[in-house]
Scaffold this active site. Structure first.
Site, short mmCIF file in Angstrom:
data_model
loop_
_atom_site.label_atom_id
_atom_site.label_comp_id
_atom_site.label_asym_id
_atom_site.label_seq_id
_atom_site.Cartn_x
_atom_site.Cartn_y
_atom_site.Cartn_z
N CYS A 33 48.69 -34.29 18.01
CA CYS A 33 48.00 -35.32 17.21
C CYS A 33 46.57 -35.52 17.72
O CYS A 33 45.63 -35.62 16.94
CB CYS A 33 48.73 -36.66 17.30
SG CYS A 33 50.40 -36.64 16.65
N CYS A 50 51.14 -37.96 21.67
CA CYS A 50 51.39 -36.68 21.00
C CYS A 50 50.17 -35.78 21.14
O CYS A 50 49.11 -36.05 20.58
CB CYS A 50 51.71 -36.98 19.53
SG CYS A 50 51.48 -35.64 18.37
#
Ligand SMILES: [Zn+2]
Length: 144
Positions: free
Chosen positions: A72, A69
């Site tokens: 993230c 991600c």
């Protein structure tokens, strides 16, 4: 007797009773002697999640994330900076939603990054989407 708080050791997840005035003063775990505060998010797993979320007196702010991600990974330095500001009033931890998918499922994590604040084992707030450190700190401080 002075007020004290139960602080869960970031290394061995033992419960330590710490007088409030000594929080953040470099105390170490009575069992494994690791520093109780490391100015960094700890890694949460099935082995230590429930201890940190529910057995200690400090609110636990969790970053649910995954390696694949991009947002993230972008938020990781901001979350680490937030840990330096929010300790010792709060514990910050990161939960890898791939490695610990059962915990991610328990909290019905649908998008990442998602942050959840736990107090006494219960979810009290959640926020999805990457945020800069100042916004994480401001959001978290407004909740405790
Ligand atoms: Zn310990």
């Amino acid at each position: 007797m002075s007020e004290s708080k139960i602080v869960i050791c970031p290394a061995c997840a033992s419960a330590n009773r710490v007088p409030v005035e000594k929080l953040g003063l470099g105390g170490t775990c009575g069992r494994c002697h690791a520093p109780l505060f490391q100015a960094a998010p700890l890694t949460l797993t099935a082995a230590n999640f429930d201890a940190h979320a529910g057995r200690g007196d400090l609110p636990l702010l969790v970053d649910f994330w995954a390696e694949w991600c991009g947002p993230c990974r972008q938020m990781a330095p901001a979350f680490a900076a937030a840990a330096r500001e929010l300790e010792p009033r709060m514990r910050l931890g990161k939960l890898d939603t791939e490695a610990e998918s059962a915990i991610a499922a328990r909290y019905a994590i649908r998008s990442i990054p998602t942050m959840i604040l736990f107090k006494g084992g219960r979810e009290v707030a959640r926020q999805s989407g990457a945020m800069p450190a100042s916004a994480i700190v401001g959001w978290a401080r407004g909740l405790i």
